[in-house]
Design a protein around this motif. Structure first.
Motif, PDB file in Angstrom:
ATOM      1  N   THR A 132       0.856  -1.184   0.000  1.00 14.05           N
ATOM      2  CA  THR A 132       0.000   0.000   0.000  1.00 14.05           C
ATOM      3  C   THR A 132       0.894   1.236   0.000  1.00 14.05           C
ATOM      4  OG1 THR A 132      -0.119   0.198   2.411  1.00 14.05           O
ATOM      5  CG2 THR A 132      -1.755  -1.236   1.345  1.00 14.05           C
ATOM      6  N   PHE A 133       0.348   2.339  -0.460  1.00 15.89           N
ATOM      7  CA  PHE A 133       1.122   3.584  -0.485  1.00 15.89           C
ATOM      8  C   PHE A 133       1.448   4.053   0.932  1.00 15.89           C
ATOM      9  CE2 PHE A 133      -0.765   4.047  -4.815  1.00 15.89           C
ATOM     10  CZ  PHE A 133       0.443   4.127  -5.507  1.00 15.89           C
ATOM     11  N   ASP A 134       0.596   3.733   1.879  1.00 15.90           N
ATOM     12  CA  ASP A 134       0.848   4.142   3.266  1.00 15.90           C
ATOM     13  C   ASP A 134       2.108   3.503   3.827  1.00 15.90           C
ATOM     14  OD1 ASP A 134      -1.406   5.719   3.301  1.00 15.90           O
ATOM     15  OD2 ASP A 134      -2.691   4.161   4.165  1.00 15.90           O
ATOM     16  N   GLU A 135       2.440   2.325   3.326  1.00 16.39           N
ATOM     17  CA  GLU A 135       3.574   1.585   3.856  1.00 16.39           C
ATOM     18  C   GLU A 135       4.886   1.882   3.132  1.00 16.39           C
ATOM     19  OE1 GLU A 135       0.888  -2.362   5.042  1.00 16.39           O
ATOM     20  OE2 GLU A 135       2.191  -2.367   3.281  1.00 16.39           O
ATOM     21  N   ILE A 136       4.812   2.520   1.976  1.00 17.06           N
ATOM     22  CA  ILE A 136       6.016   2.778   1.181  1.00 17.06           C
ATOM     23  C   ILE A 136       6.717   4.035   1.685  1.00 17.06           C
ATOM     24  CG2 ILE A 136       6.922   3.267  -1.112  1.00 17.06           C
ATOM     25  CD1 ILE A 136       4.642   1.684  -2.281  1.00 17.06           C
ATOM     26  N   GLU A 137       7.964   3.898   2.041  1.00 18.05           N
ATOM     27  CA  GLU A 137       8.738   5.031   2.552  1.00 18.05           C
ATOM     28  C   GLU A 137       9.020   6.026   1.431  1.00 18.05           C
ATOM     29  OE1 GLU A 137      13.066   5.870   4.702  1.00 18.05           O
ATOM     30  OE2 GLU A 137      12.345   3.822   4.396  1.00 18.05           O
ATOM     31  N   PRO A 138       8.518   7.262   1.551  1.00 15.83           N
ATOM     32  CA  PRO A 138       8.656   8.230   0.451  1.00 15.83           C
ATOM     33  C   PRO A 138       9.982   9.002   0.499  1.00 15.83           C
ATOM     34  CG  PRO A 138       7.316   9.173   2.172  1.00 15.83           C
ATOM     35  CD  PRO A 138       7.714   7.802   2.662  1.00 15.83           C
ATOM     36  N   ILE A 146       6.398   8.006  -6.560  1.00 14.21           N
ATOM     37  CA  ILE A 146       5.292   7.590  -5.692  1.00 14.21           C
ATOM     38  C   ILE A 146       4.115   8.544  -5.843  1.00 14.21           C
ATOM     39  CG2 ILE A 146       4.566   7.283  -3.295  1.00 14.21           C
ATOM     40  CD1 ILE A 146       7.468   6.402  -2.697  1.00 14.21           C
ATOM     41  N   VAL A 147       4.412   9.855  -5.829  1.00  6.81           N
ATOM     42  CA  VAL A 147       3.355  10.865  -5.954  1.00  6.81           C
ATOM     43  C   VAL A 147       2.635  10.727  -7.300  1.00  6.81           C
ATOM     44  CG1 VAL A 147       2.892  13.339  -6.163  1.00  6.81           C
ATOM     45  CG2 VAL A 147       4.411  12.502  -4.364  1.00  6.81           C
ATOM     46  N   ILE A 178       5.842  -0.249  -5.693  1.00  9.46           N
ATOM     47  CA  ILE A 178       4.996   0.878  -6.090  1.00  9.46           C
ATOM     48  C   ILE A 178       3.900   0.398  -7.038  1.00  9.46           C
ATOM     49  CG2 ILE A 178       4.945   3.079  -7.328  1.00  9.46           C
ATOM     50  CD1 ILE A 178       7.816   3.548  -6.336  1.00  9.46           C
ATOM     51  N   ALA A 179       4.284  -0.441  -8.009  1.00  8.72           N
ATOM     52  CA  ALA A 179       3.293  -0.979  -8.954  1.00  8.72           C
ATOM     53  C   ALA A 179       2.256  -1.828  -8.225  1.00  8.72           C
ATOM     54  CB  ALA A 179       3.988  -1.805 -10.028  1.00  8.72           C
ATOM     55  N   LEU A 308       8.875   7.342 -15.331  1.00 11.31           N
ATOM     56  CA  LEU A 308       9.195   7.769 -13.972  1.00 11.31           C
ATOM     57  C   LEU A 308      10.440   7.053 -13.465  1.00 11.31           C
ATOM     58  CD1 LEU A 308       5.607   7.577 -12.431  1.00 11.31           C
ATOM     59  CD2 LEU A 308       6.777   9.633 -13.197  1.00 11.31           C
ATOM     60  N   PRO A 309      11.530   7.779 -13.259  1.00  7.19           N
ATOM     61  CA  PRO A 309      12.710   7.153 -12.646  1.00  7.19           C
ATOM     62  C   PRO A 309      12.472   6.898 -11.161  1.00  7.19           C
ATOM     63  CG  PRO A 309      13.084   9.498 -12.980  1.00  7.19           C
ATOM     64  CD  PRO A 309      11.755   9.191 -13.613  1.00  7.19           C
ATOM     65  N   VAL A 310      12.940   5.758 -10.688  1.00  3.32           N
ATOM     66  CA  VAL A 310      12.826   5.404  -9.272  1.00  3.32           C
ATOM     67  C   VAL A 310      14.246   5.192  -8.739  1.00  3.32           C
ATOM     68  CG1 VAL A 310      11.826   3.838  -7.575  1.00  3.32           C
ATOM     69  CG2 VAL A 310      10.638   4.254  -9.738  1.00  3.32           C
TER      70      VAL A 310
END
Length: 318
Positions: A132-138, A146-147, A178-179, A308-310
């Protein structure tokens, strides 16, 4: 001689009619009841009649639960995954029919289950699918990706959106995670999302060629028709002329300008084009031909994605 009304009052509890009047008042003030009366003014004279009370009560219960939907797993309706709909009664000009039908979340779940039956193994780790997005360290090196991925989920419109994402970066930086968060967010909204680990899918398609119970077409159709397809780790597969021209090419040809595709890769778009040109069964004199075919594949990818580069550290190494 006592009237029928007096006799009913005599045998009924004293507060029965008070409760009935209060219930009638609540129904009259219910916003969904008011909406039905406004939508079907000629068909709602019997709406609060005792003969329709049970159906109306069930409809309002489902209506309230669906408005506060916590997701398919937390569905509060008696028949989970269903919603109540209202239709004009074809046989009675002054009546409405209430019936239950599967909600978009249930339909999306069933479609995903059907897709999963066609592709036996997606080979996507559970922690990716449950991301989930909540768990991904931004952290700052992947915050923009991510945004933009979250914005993609917010902006996605089924049947209208046609542009996806191309997430690229070094191994272990969190592209697949992220995907996976995108897949989970869209699935919550009832969108059927299919996430496939590309190297293993190509191997599975090859095995299906000799299978007597499965066809290659059924496997390819699953990827051609998913509302949102996520091709995870494209460019990591061992590419051949056949997998490029007979598997990947037709899938992307069907999807471009119609359905959304999301990619994760260790390669930039330019590097992916080089990878697709360097098929392992290529002959030296066919080099230009393979370069042209690789360019055609990229033409089915690049115009329909936001690149989008990660960045960041390799999180697999801690």
């Amino acid at each position: 001689m006592k009237s029928l009304g007096d006799e009913i009052k005599r045998v009924m509890p004293q507060n029965f009619f008070q409760r009935q009047a209060a219930m009638q008042e609540r129904l009259e003030n219910n916003p969904e009841v008011r909406r039905l009366k406004e939508t079907y003014p000629e068909r709602t004279s019997l709406l609060t009649h005792p003969t329709m009370f049970r159906d109306l009560s069930q409809h309002l219960s489902y209506f309230d639960n669906c408005n506060a939907c916590p997701g398919l797993e937390g569905c509060q309706n008696e028949q989970k995954g269903h919603m109540s709909v209202v239709e004009p009664d074809p046989d009675k000009l002054d009546a409405l029919n209430f019936r239950l039908c599967k909600c978009k979340l249930q339909l999306g779940y069933e479609r995903q289950q059907k897709l999963g039956q066609l592709i036996k193994s997606h080979h996507i780790p559970k922690h990716i699918l449950q991301a989930t997005f909540d768990e991904i360290e931004p952290d700052h090196q992947r915050r923009a990706a991510i945004v933009e991925s979250m914005k993609f989920c917010t902006d996605y419109i089924p049947g209208k959106s046609t542009h996806g994402l191309y997430l690229y970066g070094q191994m272990g930086v969190g592209k697949s995670r992220i995907a996976g968060a995108v897949a989970g967010e869209l699935a919550k909204r009832g969108v059927d999302v299919l996430m496939v680990y590309v190297p293993d899918f190509f191997a599975e398609v090859k095995e299906a060629i000799s299978s007597k119970t499965e066809t290659v077409d059924s496997k390819l159709d699953a990827l051609r028709n998913a509302s949102v397809l996520i091709l995870d780790d494209i460019g990591a597969e061992s590419i051949t002329t056949w997998t490029r021209d007979e598997v990947l090419g037709p899938i992307l040809q069907r999807r471009m300008e119609q359905l959304v595709t999301i990619y994760t890769s260790n390669l930039t778009i330019k590097e992916l084009q080089q990878h697709l040109a360097n098929v392992k069964d290529a002959k030296e004199f066919d080099k230009k031909q393979h370069e042209k075919k690789a360019e055609r594949i990229i033409d089915r990818i690049e115009p329909f994605v936001k690149v989008l580069p990660v960045g960041g550290r390799n999180r697999r190494r801690g």
